[in-house]
Motif scaffolding. Structure first.
Motif, short mmCIF file in Angstrom:
data_model
loop_
_atom_site.label_atom_id
_atom_site.label_comp_id
_atom_site.label_asym_id
_atom_site.label_seq_id
_atom_site.Cartn_x
_atom_site.Cartn_y
_atom_site.Cartn_z
N GLU A 274 6.78 16.86 -24.01
CA GLU A 274 5.56 16.29 -23.44
C GLU A 274 4.85 15.39 -24.46
OE1 GLU A 274 4.52 16.32 -20.34
OE2 GLU A 274 2.79 15.10 -20.96
N TYR A 275 4.72 15.89 -25.69
CA TYR A 275 4.00 15.11 -26.70
C TYR A 275 4.74 13.80 -27.02
CZ TYR A 275 0.80 19.04 -27.85
OH TYR A 275 -0.17 20.02 -27.82
N ARG A 276 6.08 13.79 -26.89
CA ARG A 276 6.87 12.58 -27.17
C ARG A 276 6.47 11.45 -26.22
NH1 ARG A 276 11.67 14.64 -26.65
NH2 ARG A 276 11.84 15.15 -28.86
N ILE A 277 6.23 11.81 -24.95
CA ILE A 277 5.81 10.81 -23.96
C ILE A 277 4.50 10.15 -24.41
CG2 ILE A 277 5.02 10.52 -21.57
CD1 ILE A 277 6.95 12.92 -20.88
N ARG A 278 3.62 10.97 -24.94
CA ARG A 278 2.30 10.47 -25.36
C ARG A 278 2.43 9.64 -26.66
NH1 ARG A 278 -1.37 15.77 -23.48
NH2 ARG A 278 -0.15 16.13 -21.62
N GLN A 279 3.32 10.12 -27.55
CA GLN A 279 3.55 9.38 -28.80
C GLN A 279 4.10 7.98 -28.47
OE1 GLN A 279 7.29 9.76 -30.11
NE2 GLN A 279 7.02 9.30 -32.29
N GLN A 280 5.08 7.91 -27.54
CA GLN A 280 5.66 6.62 -27.16
C GLN A 280 4.59 5.71 -26.55
OE1 GLN A 280 8.81 5.61 -27.82
NE2 GLN A 280 9.12 7.53 -28.90
#
Lengths: 377, 377
Positions: A274-280
């Motif tokens: 989930e956090y990867r989506i936000r980081q991207q």
């Protein structure tokens, strides 16, 4: 900030909808069932050995630290108590220590209580400037302690390179100081390859590795853990007994039950997905929205990116005079992240507490804000 | 001590079978249900206002303290953190403070960290010797802090008289020092009439009243609470944030739920009913078994009685050479309860952790031991 369309990049807290609430509730019930009335009694300053054994195992398998036993693991009241007790053990008034510039504001508030003399070393895109550190050590061989957030820096967003980790331990051996390696975000990597901890390179028991359950499980557990030599830990236990007597057994037993019956790594994988989506979304927004006059770090994990703007812009004034009232956005201005509060052209942005849409919208507004501000400079 | 017939008067812990385990389990479930995921998030350094409001109410109705609001109540990580933070706020190296002789060993370990200069004032059967205190204050007007356990003293077993409580506050006003009134046993009165707290007489915000849930609910809650002026509390909050960031919300919410759905006073009445039987057994055994060469305090509540023996007897040596190997009994020798570790002819006996039969048996053995020891002197 009470605007309906407000977007806050200020969070330091993990995203609540990702908490393992049902499993943790069960873990508390299991802990109470296992020991009955005795669960609620006084126990020991060290807390349950089963939990410390699990963490010793984790330190070896996930943090690349060698030869860790339960005796090398200490439970603390959150990472904050780990910082406070290390400071209390090592620092007398006026003692010299190194902090990164910028650094974690909560660490500064713990260190401040012991009135050390701070030496700041600048943070670069691959971690602290070790050449500048060496110059500082040559000039001030009395330095006793260095505090670093090597993985996904708070607030800097950067990660220390492998080469710098090795060199840092060599410098600690040569100049006789202790390294406090604070790693609350270490497990939260979204892109790139994990690096060995600084503690991995420790040959003389000079590195204290500090972790916490606040970001990978839940903050209210108020449970951190550190890995250090038994000599250091024995000293820290004396301080902990004087400070708050012991580890809360119910909480520690519940964490132990959670780890026994759930995979922490699977939970972390879910967080990272989930956090990867936000980081991207954040990285794309940085490239799309920020003017050339601003630079931002590109975090591979953790919670934050750090934006540096034109030196003529004071980000505290900008926040109160423009960002909040006009753009309805908020960030944390740089000032408080410096030991001497003398850096005024930076800001910390959190991306894990917002949706990709909020990130895109908020970063567009920040871009407008910075373009307008640059024109006025 | 591994003898089958061992009797230990050493306990400082409450009796586990009296814990309100089922109700506390329900309180944790209620706390989790009430706030859901948010229960587990970061909250604030102060903790839930509902709990502080309840404790403000209790401070007024049960501790006879006037005009207490939630802003005057601070939650701490056990009573121990209350002592530590007050010490941290007030004491620099070498600063002068008064402790009772004997005094609570955990308080000494907290104070020791800040390296104060101790002035001891003797404990009498009606509390600390206030005349000796006044002489000490005249000679050392630089004294900043006095620490006292006025109700059912640990380890002394005595309670400070009403007149001495009033005089103590007058001296604090006159000589400008702070009183830390530590009251972990205050609710556990088995005989006699409750006295107003020292804080009741406070006219200038000089008294910090410290209580704890460890003895009246359960130690693992690691929750104490103190009542003080907002000026003092604001200072203590800054220290608490630096030490461990905040109150654990889940624990504090569970205590709040327990207090909302159960009568703490009814629970305390149950504790007192059982503990009173043990106190009576101890008082009878003291009269029956102790030789004339020994004196014991007669506690009206709390956990302990204090035995003073012939000055020629070293109770530490007696414990290891005679009491444990021959009589199979254990007590806590006096040495550690004195700031200067120079008092060797006393012992602390716990009576709340033993049955009346164990008390009778153990005290008979102690009587034999002391008679034999007196003959050798």
């Amino acid at each position: 900030m009470d605007y309906d369309d407000a977007i806050k990049f200020t969070a330091g807290a993990p995203a609540e909808p990702l908490f393992p609430t049902a499993a943790m509730k069960q873990a508390y019930l299991d802990a109470m069932a296992q020991e009955g009335d005795h669960t609620f009694q006084y126990h020991t300053v060290a807390g349950p050995v089963e939990l410390r054994e699990r963490l010793a195992e984790r330190a070896m398998s996930r943090m690349q630290i060698e030869n860790v036993t339960a005796e090398n693991v200490m439970l603390t009241a959150g990472g904050q108590q780990g910082i406070d007790l290390v400071a209390k053990a090592l620092l007398n008034k006026g003692d010299a220590m190194v902090v990164e510039a910028p650094t974690y504001v909560g660490a500064l508030s713990a260190f401040d209580m012991y009135e050390p003399t701070y030496f700041e070393v600048e943070l670069q895109s691959d971690g602290l400037n070790v050449d500048q550190l060496e110059d500082t050590l040559k000039a001030h061989p009395e330095i006793k302690l260095l505090y670093t957030v090597a993985d996904f820096h708070n607030p800097g967003g950067v990660t220390m390179s492998l080469a710098k980790r090795q060199r840092l331990v060599e410098l600690a051996n040569q100049y006789n100081f202790i390294i406090l390696e604070d790693t609350p975000y270490r497990d939260l990597r979204y892109t790139g390859e994990s690096l060995p901890s600084i503690k991995h390179f420790d040959t003389e028991g000079r590195v204290i590795f500090l972790s916490s359950f606040s970001k990978v499980l839940m903050p209210t557990l108020r449970t951190g853990w550190l890995v250090a030599s038994t000599e250091i830990i024995d000293q820290l236990y004396k301080l902990k007994e004087a400070a708050d007597l012991e580890v809360p057994n119910l909480t520690a037993s519940a964490i132990n039950q959670f780890l026994a019956n759930n995979s922490l790594d699977e939970h972390i994988a879910k967080l990272n997905q989930e956090y990867r989506i936000r980081q991207q979304a954040m990285i794309e927004a940085i490239e799309r929205e920020l003017p050339d006059s601003a630079t931002a770090t590109k975090p591979e994990g953790g919670f934050f990116t750090w934006v540096t703007v034109d030196e003529a812009i004071n980000t505290t004034d900008l926040l109160y005079n423009e960002a909040t009232p006009n753009q309805h956005i908020a960030y944390v201005p740089s000032k408080n992240f410096y030991a001497y509060k003398d850096h005024t052209n930076g800001m910390r942005l959190n991306f894990t507490g917002l949706t990709p849409e909020q990130i895109a919208d908020g970063m567009h507004r920040l871009g407008q804000l910075l373009k307008n501000a640059a024109e006025l400079v």
